[in-house]
Design a protein around this motif. Structure first.
Motif, PDB file in Angstrom:
ATOM      1  N   GLY B  27       0.791  -1.231   0.000  1.00 29.98           N
ATOM      2  CA  GLY B  27       0.000   0.000   0.000  1.00 29.98           C
ATOM      3  C   GLY B  27       0.820   1.277   0.000  1.00 29.98           C
ATOM      4  O   GLY B  27       0.295   2.366   0.253  1.00 29.98           O
ATOM      5  N   LYS B  28       2.124   1.128  -0.261  1.00 28.77           N
ATOM      6  CA  LYS B  28       3.012   2.300  -0.268  1.00 28.77           C
ATOM      7  C   LYS B  28       3.737   2.380  -1.605  1.00 28.77           C
ATOM      8  O   LYS B  28       3.905   1.366  -2.285  1.00 28.77           O
ATOM      9  N   LEU B  29       4.176   3.577  -1.970  1.00 27.51           N
ATOM     10  CA  LEU B  29       5.082   3.709  -3.107  1.00 27.51           C
ATOM     11  C   LEU B  29       6.396   3.040  -2.728  1.00 27.51           C
ATOM     12  O   LEU B  29       6.891   3.218  -1.607  1.00 27.51           O
ATOM     13  N   TYR B  30       6.969   2.305  -3.680  1.00 24.04           N
ATOM     14  CA  TYR B  30       8.171   1.535  -3.363  1.00 24.04           C
ATOM     15  C   TYR B  30       9.148   1.535  -4.531  1.00 24.04           C
ATOM     16  O   TYR B  30       8.750   1.354  -5.684  1.00 24.04           O
ATOM     17  N   ARG B  31      10.427   1.759  -4.221  1.00 24.37           N
ATOM     18  CA  ARG B  31      11.462   1.550  -5.226  1.00 24.37           C
ATOM     19  C   ARG B  31      12.756   1.058  -4.575  1.00 24.37           C
ATOM     20  O   ARG B  31      13.086   1.464  -3.446  1.00 24.37           O
TER      21      ARG B  31
END
Lengths: 95, 95
Positions: B27-31
């Motif tokens: 549920g989070k932006l991830y890189r």
């Protein structure tokens, strides 16, 4: 550089008695640090980074806002070695 | 400061199309970022820290050796907001 040997359970327990705040988590040395804010937390992380680089032994670092969580283990030895207890001890001085 | 509103699924997908390398994880932006070594990885983390502090919006940072993993979400909004996409965009410029 001499290879660091994996410590026995007994050796780890003995080392833990003099490493304030550190426990074992997932087979690694582990400690959580809390600071007043992000600037202080990241300042501490930077100190840890300089220690790690100078020892050529690198931690797992996790940070969110004022919290820093550190896991230490020695990949090549498949466990906790004197490199980890040495770094943990220096991190405690920095904290 | 104006409150950032949680983005809809459609808005997130639209934003992702212009955020190279970012996906959704938990549920989070991830890189995930990979560097040549620890010094470069931690240098990048320091840039992220300065960006985060200047935006007053802080990531979840994970680092081990040459790898940096970043999760972005807005706790107060219970999801991903424009604060996260803004920080992700600035992180990409830094990387």
């Amino acid at each position: 550089m001499t290879e660091a040997k994996k410590l026995s359970e007994a050796e780890i327990q003995e080392q833990l008695s003099s490493l304030d705040g550190w426990t074992i988590d997932q087979g690694k040395l582990y400690r959580e640090f809390k600071f007043a804010n992000f600037v202080q937390a990241f300042g501490f992380m930077s100190q840890v980074a300089l220690l790690a680089e100078s020892l050529n032994h690198h931690p797992e670092l996790f940070n969110v806002y004022n919290t820093v969580k550190i896991h230490l283990s020695t990949h090549d030895a498949g466990g906790i070695t004197s490199k980890d207890t040495q770094l943990a001890s220096k991190i405690n001085v920095a904290a």
